[in-house]
Scaffold this active site. Sequence first.
Site, PDB file in Angstrom:
ATOM      1  N   ILE A   1      -0.593  21.957 -62.871  1.00 38.95           N
ATOM      2  CA  ILE A   1       0.480  21.055 -62.191  1.00 38.95           C
ATOM      3  C   ILE A   1       0.342  21.771 -60.526  1.00 38.95           C
ATOM      4  O   ILE A   1       0.082  23.276 -60.285  1.00 38.95           O
ATOM      5  CB  ILE A   1       1.779  22.036 -62.570  1.00 38.95           C
ATOM      6  CG1 ILE A   1       2.856  21.282 -62.366  1.00 38.95           C
ATOM      7  CG2 ILE A   1       2.565  23.447 -62.514  1.00 38.95           C
ATOM      8  CD1 ILE A   1       3.964  20.855 -62.511  1.00 38.95           C
ATOM      9  N   CYS A   2       0.958  20.884 -59.332  1.00 39.75           N
ATOM     10  CA  CYS A   2       1.227  21.214 -58.331  1.00 39.75           C
ATOM     11  C   CYS A   2      -0.227  21.133 -57.815  1.00 39.75           C
ATOM     12  O   CYS A   2      -1.242  20.459 -57.878  1.00 39.75           O
ATOM     13  CB  CYS A   2       1.648  22.645 -58.531  1.00 39.75           C
ATOM     14  SG  CYS A   2       2.555  22.379 -56.535  1.00 39.75           S
ATOM     15  N   ALA A   3      -0.372  22.978 -57.424  1.00 35.51           N
ATOM     16  CA  ALA A   3      -2.046  23.252 -56.449  1.00 35.51           C
ATOM     17  C   ALA A   3      -2.387  23.253 -57.729  1.00 35.51           C
ATOM     18  O   ALA A   3      -3.748  23.481 -57.032  1.00 35.51           O
ATOM     19  CB  ALA A   3      -1.444  24.290 -55.489  1.00 35.51           C
TER      20      ALA A   3
END
Length: 184
Positions: A101-103
Amino acid sequence: MSKVYILLADGFEEIEGLTVVDLLRRAGINIDTVSIKDTTEITGARGIKVIADKLISEISDDGNMLVLPGGMPGTNYLKQSDEVKELIMSYYNSDKYIAAICAAPTVFGEMGLLNGRKATCYPGLEPSLAGAMWPGESQSVVRDGKIITSRGLGTAIDFALELIEVLINDTKADEIAKSVVYKR
């Protein structure tokens, strides 16, 4: 019964990591927090200290899923760890679930695992998905085969519920969503 490992590095995004742990445990899924350091104490991106269940040296590829939360500089530490990359490749080559998730989906991208697949990540990092087909902002979670990616902190509940859905079923994911007063 499913076995999940979530890898934690200093600077991980606490909401992304701990939401996954919380909701999977509510669903009855065995999930261990794993420090990629030589100590179980991890400090998140917002300074919240957590004690991981295990060290990366204590786990193997015996799980059903490996999860990477985002956050900075946590994602960079994940990218720099040979142990993390070896574990990801072991899960990938064994056709087990890998999720980020995210980066953190950029870890998969830089390893060449997303080329030709659908994936998403934190806005602005799409070029680091390295050949992935980005579906745009409309999808908070993207599943392509055994790879699951999500956009960021605001999508952490959707991400965790998707993991529950693939490990158990959509009925259980709906039950957990309802139990935390979340409209799916």
